[in-house]
Motif scaffolding. Structure first.
Motif, PDB file in Angstrom:
ATOM      1  N   ILE A 127       0.847  -1.206   0.000  1.00 48.02           N
ATOM      2  CA  ILE A 127       0.000   0.000   0.000  1.00 48.02           C
ATOM      3  C   ILE A 127       0.875   1.246   0.000  1.00 48.02           C
ATOM      4  CG2 ILE A 127      -1.571   1.371   1.433  1.00 48.02           C
ATOM      5  CD1 ILE A 127      -2.888  -1.268   2.318  1.00 48.02           C
ATOM      6  N   TYR A 128       1.871   1.276   0.871  1.00 49.69           N
ATOM      7  CA  TYR A 128       2.731   2.465   0.957  1.00 49.69           C
ATOM      8  C   TYR A 128       3.674   2.590  -0.243  1.00 49.69           C
ATOM      9  CZ  TYR A 128       1.111   4.282   5.385  1.00 49.69           C
ATOM     10  OH  TYR A 128       0.324   4.873   6.356  1.00 49.69           O
ATOM     11  N   LEU A 129       3.888   1.478  -0.944  1.00 51.84           N
ATOM     12  CA  LEU A 129       4.666   1.536  -2.186  1.00 51.84           C
ATOM     13  C   LEU A 129       3.812   2.002  -3.360  1.00 51.84           C
ATOM     14  CD1 LEU A 129       6.703  -1.794  -1.853  1.00 51.84           C
ATOM     15  CD2 LEU A 129       7.683   0.517  -1.955  1.00 51.84           C
ATOM     16  N   THR A 170       8.992   1.992   9.269  1.00 51.77           N
ATOM     17  CA  THR A 170       9.731   1.612   8.064  1.00 51.77           C
ATOM     18  C   THR A 170      10.735   0.487   8.355  1.00 51.77           C
ATOM     19  OG1 THR A 170      11.323   3.410   8.434  1.00 51.77           O
ATOM     20  CG2 THR A 170       9.470   3.856   6.950  1.00 51.77           C
ATOM     21  N   SER A 171      11.221   0.432   9.595  1.00 56.75           N
ATOM     22  CA  SER A 171      12.104  -0.672   9.979  1.00 56.75           C
ATOM     23  C   SER A 171      11.348  -1.985   9.906  1.00 56.75           C
ATOM     24  CB  SER A 171      12.648  -0.445  11.391  1.00 56.75           C
ATOM     25  OG  SER A 171      13.454  -1.530  11.794  1.00 56.75           O
ATOM     26  N   TYR A 172      10.107  -1.966  10.408  1.00 52.88           N
ATOM     27  CA  TYR A 172       9.270  -3.177  10.342  1.00 52.88           C
ATOM     28  C   TYR A 172       8.968  -3.555   8.896  1.00 52.88           C
ATOM     29  CZ  TYR A 172       5.014  -5.959  10.300  1.00 52.88           C
ATOM     30  OH  TYR A 172       4.076  -6.922  10.021  1.00 52.88           O
ATOM     31  N   LEU A 173       8.536  -2.582   8.100  1.00 48.65           N
ATOM     32  CA  LEU A 173       8.185  -2.898   6.709  1.00 48.65           C
ATOM     33  C   LEU A 173       9.401  -3.380   5.918  1.00 48.65           C
ATOM     34  CD1 LEU A 173       5.642  -0.058   5.762  1.00 48.65           C
ATOM     35  CD2 LEU A 173       5.197  -2.362   6.633  1.00 48.65           C
ATOM     36  N   LYS A 181      12.243  -2.507   1.433  1.00 46.49           N
ATOM     37  CA  LYS A 181      13.607  -2.274   1.924  1.00 46.49           C
ATOM     38  C   LYS A 181      14.475  -1.649   0.838  1.00 46.49           C
ATOM     39  CE  LYS A 181      17.534  -4.737   4.011  1.00 46.49           C
ATOM     40  NZ  LYS A 181      18.007  -6.088   4.467  1.00 46.49           N
ATOM     41  N   ALA A 182      14.334  -2.154  -0.394  1.00 44.45           N
ATOM     42  CA  ALA A 182      15.172  -1.673  -1.500  1.00 44.45           C
ATOM     43  C   ALA A 182      14.742  -0.292  -1.984  1.00 44.45           C
ATOM     44  CB  ALA A 182      15.118  -2.672  -2.647  1.00 44.45           C
ATOM     45  N   LYS A 183      13.436  -0.035  -2.020  1.00 44.27           N
ATOM     46  CA  LYS A 183      12.947   1.208  -2.626  1.00 44.27           C
ATOM     47  C   LYS A 183      12.756   2.349  -1.635  1.00 44.27           C
ATOM     48  CE  LYS A 183      10.647  -0.749  -6.701  1.00 44.27           C
ATOM     49  NZ  LYS A 183       9.406  -0.787  -7.510  1.00 44.27           N
ATOM     50  N   VAL A 184      12.476   2.007  -0.373  1.00 41.43           N
ATOM     51  CA  VAL A 184      12.209   3.053   0.620  1.00 41.43           C
ATOM     52  C   VAL A 184      13.217   2.981   1.766  1.00 41.43           C
ATOM     53  CG1 VAL A 184      10.498   4.049   2.194  1.00 41.43           C
ATOM     54  CG2 VAL A 184       9.751   3.017   0.033  1.00 41.43           C
ATOM     55  N   GLY A 185      13.331   1.814   2.383  1.00 42.77           N
ATOM     56  CA  GLY A 185      14.285   1.628   3.469  1.00 42.77           C
ATOM     57  C   GLY A 185      13.772   2.119   4.804  1.00 42.77           C
ATOM     58  N   ALA A 186      14.625   1.987   5.826  1.00 42.84           N
ATOM     59  CA  ALA A 186      14.257   2.354   7.190  1.00 42.84           C
ATOM     60  C   ALA A 186      15.004   3.604   7.623  1.00 42.84           C
ATOM     61  CB  ALA A 186      14.575   1.209   8.143  1.00 42.84           C
ATOM     62  N   SER A 187      14.241   4.622   8.025  1.00 45.91           N
ATOM     63  CA  SER A 187      14.858   5.873   8.471  1.00 45.91           C
ATOM     64  C   SER A 187      13.799   6.738   9.146  1.00 45.91           C
ATOM     65  CB  SER A 187      15.464   6.622   7.285  1.00 45.91           C
ATOM     66  OG  SER A 187      16.067   7.823   7.722  1.00 45.91           O
ATOM     67  N   VAL A 190      12.011   9.325   5.032  1.00 50.20           N
ATOM     68  CA  VAL A 190      12.203   8.574   3.788  1.00 50.20           C
ATOM     69  C   VAL A 190      11.415   9.266   2.673  1.00 50.20           C
ATOM     70  CG1 VAL A 190      12.512   6.384   5.005  1.00 50.20           C
ATOM     71  CG2 VAL A 190      10.225   7.045   4.229  1.00 50.20           C
ATOM     72  N   SER A 191      11.685   8.850   1.460  1.00 53.84           N
ATOM     73  CA  SER A 191      10.942   9.353   0.308  1.00 53.84           C
ATOM     74  C   SER A 191       9.772   8.416   0.047  1.00 53.84           C
ATOM     75  CB  SER A 191      11.862   9.435  -0.914  1.00 53.84           C
ATOM     76  OG  SER A 191      11.155   9.927  -2.033  1.00 53.84           O
ATOM     77  N   TRP A 192       8.581   8.816   0.478  1.00 49.06           N
ATOM     78  CA  TRP A 192       7.406   7.945   0.344  1.00 49.06           C
ATOM     79  C   TRP A 192       6.905   7.967  -1.091  1.00 49.06           C
ATOM     80  CZ3 TRP A 192       6.152   4.922   4.360  1.00 49.06           C
ATOM     81  CH2 TRP A 192       6.584   5.291   5.634  1.00 49.06           C
ATOM     82  N   PRO A 193       6.667   6.797  -1.683  1.00 55.75           N
ATOM     83  CA  PRO A 193       6.228   6.755  -3.081  1.00 55.75           C
ATOM     84  C   PRO A 193       4.811   7.271  -3.296  1.00 55.75           C
ATOM     85  CG  PRO A 193       7.213   4.651  -2.410  1.00 55.75           C
ATOM     86  CD  PRO A 193       6.980   5.455  -1.171  1.00 55.75           C
TER      87      PRO A 193
END
Length: 347
Positions: A127-129, A170-173, A181-187, A190-193
């Motif tokens: 969903i968040y992607l 984001t760490s959980y996702l 993990k590859a497109k957004v990552g944990a921080s 982040v840059s939300w799609p």
């Protein structure tokens, strides 16, 4: 909103008390994470009544809290994202956990009752992607047989500020979705799609409340106080669980506080059928070697020592999990490393 009205009134009371006793040596200031703001506000109110000492806490997000303590503009910073031992050392800081809570997905969806909707981490990641865009999508329907899902568009709501809650989420996702993990990552930022932003847990809760078809993530106290629709979540053991104090506590069952540098225990995606998958501690940051007599930092430690001893009931009423006595002992032992300018231990 009810929550905002409550928090604003508490904040006014705290700030008012601070102004009235502006010259009181025991007044302390803190800033940072909005995740623990409800319990810090409650503890501050009770601490003021018990000791006549005041706390003025600014809920500005973990990123702001880290910046302010590094700039030495507050007596303590607060962050849901623990700093690494290397960053702590480089910034002359030490950290300790204050309390444990849970980050909870919330939705604005007509015809759904609280806790009825079931989601998995992988589906939330999609969903968040921006890959799942409708509430009646096949992946959501498969988790909710018998539930009539609307064909509404999904609007993901995220944090617009640097946020420890975002870091936990984001760490959980990132653990449950390699694509996320590859497109957004944990921080913390982040840059939300896809989606829209809100500042603080307060801002996300407000946006979810007003945007039909939205989904967001907030600390559980904000769910309860705003009467938001929470979801069940599929955990690592494949069980669907509802968010509550017992589920957050279950996630901490195997925590190795004594073996984790800087108390940076990660509770996300914890094992156990009763574990809430997005549980987390929130942390306090203070300077380790001080340029003065350490009176202010000592007052910060006195506040949290009081909260550990007297604040468990208040924490439970807001569905936070108080630290076990064994962990409190470890934390207070760690305070002995904090030294004033003359080299003497503050605690």
């Amino acid at each position: 909103m009810v929550l905002n009205q409550l928090f604003k009134s508490v904040a006014v009371a705290i700030c008012g008390a601070a102004a009235f006793t502006a010259v009181h040596a025991a007044d302390i200031t803190g800033a940072g994470a909005s995740f623990p703001y409800p319990i810090y506000a409650k503890w501050a109110e009770s601490y003021k009544a018990a000791t006549n000492n005041s706390l003025n806490y600014q809920s500005i997000g973990s990123g702001g809290g880290i910046k302010q303590i590094k700039a030495n503009t507050v007596d303590f910073g607060a962050s849901d994202m623990p700093l690494s031992p290397q960053e702590l050392q480089a910034s002359n800081l030490t950290q300790f956990p204050a309390v444990v809570g849970g980050v909870v997905p919330v939705v604005n969806l007509a015809g759904i009752t609280p806790g009825q909707l079931k989601l998995s981490g992988a589906v939330i990641a999609d969903i968040y992607l921006g890959k799942i865009t409708k509430w009646d999508a096949a992946d959501i329907a498969a988790l909710n047989p018998g539930v009539k899902l609307p064909a509404d568009d999904i609007t993901p709501v995220y944090r617009s500020d640097a946020s420890g809650t975002s870091y936990v989420f984001t760490s959980y996702l990132s653990k449950v979705s390699e694509t996320f993990k590859a497109k957004v990552g944990a921080s913390t930022a982040v840059s939300w799609p896809a989606g829209v932003g809100g500042k603080g847990n307060e801002g996300v809760a407000a946006n979810v409340a007003k945007i039909k078809g939205s989904i967001g993530f907030v600390e559980y106290a904000y769910v309860k106080k705003n009467n938001l629709l929470y979801t069940q979540l599929k955990n690592r053991d494949g069980a669907f669980v509802k968010p509550d104090q017992a589920a957050f506590k279950a996630a901490t069952a195997a925590a190795a506080w004594d073996k984790t540098p800087a108390f940076a225990v990660d509770f996300t995606d914890a094992a156990g059928k009763a574990s809430w998958p997005i549980s987390s501690a929130t942390f306090v940051l203070v300077h380790k070697t001080l340029a003065d007599d350490g009176a202010k930092v000592k007052e910060v430690l006195k506040f949290f020592a009081w909260a550990y001893k007297n604040g468990g009931k208040s924490a439970g009423e807001l569905d936070y999990v108080a630290l076990p006595a064994s962990v409190v002992a470890l934390v207070e032992e760690s305070w002995k490393g904090i030294k004033a300018a003359n080299g003497k231990e503050v605690w």
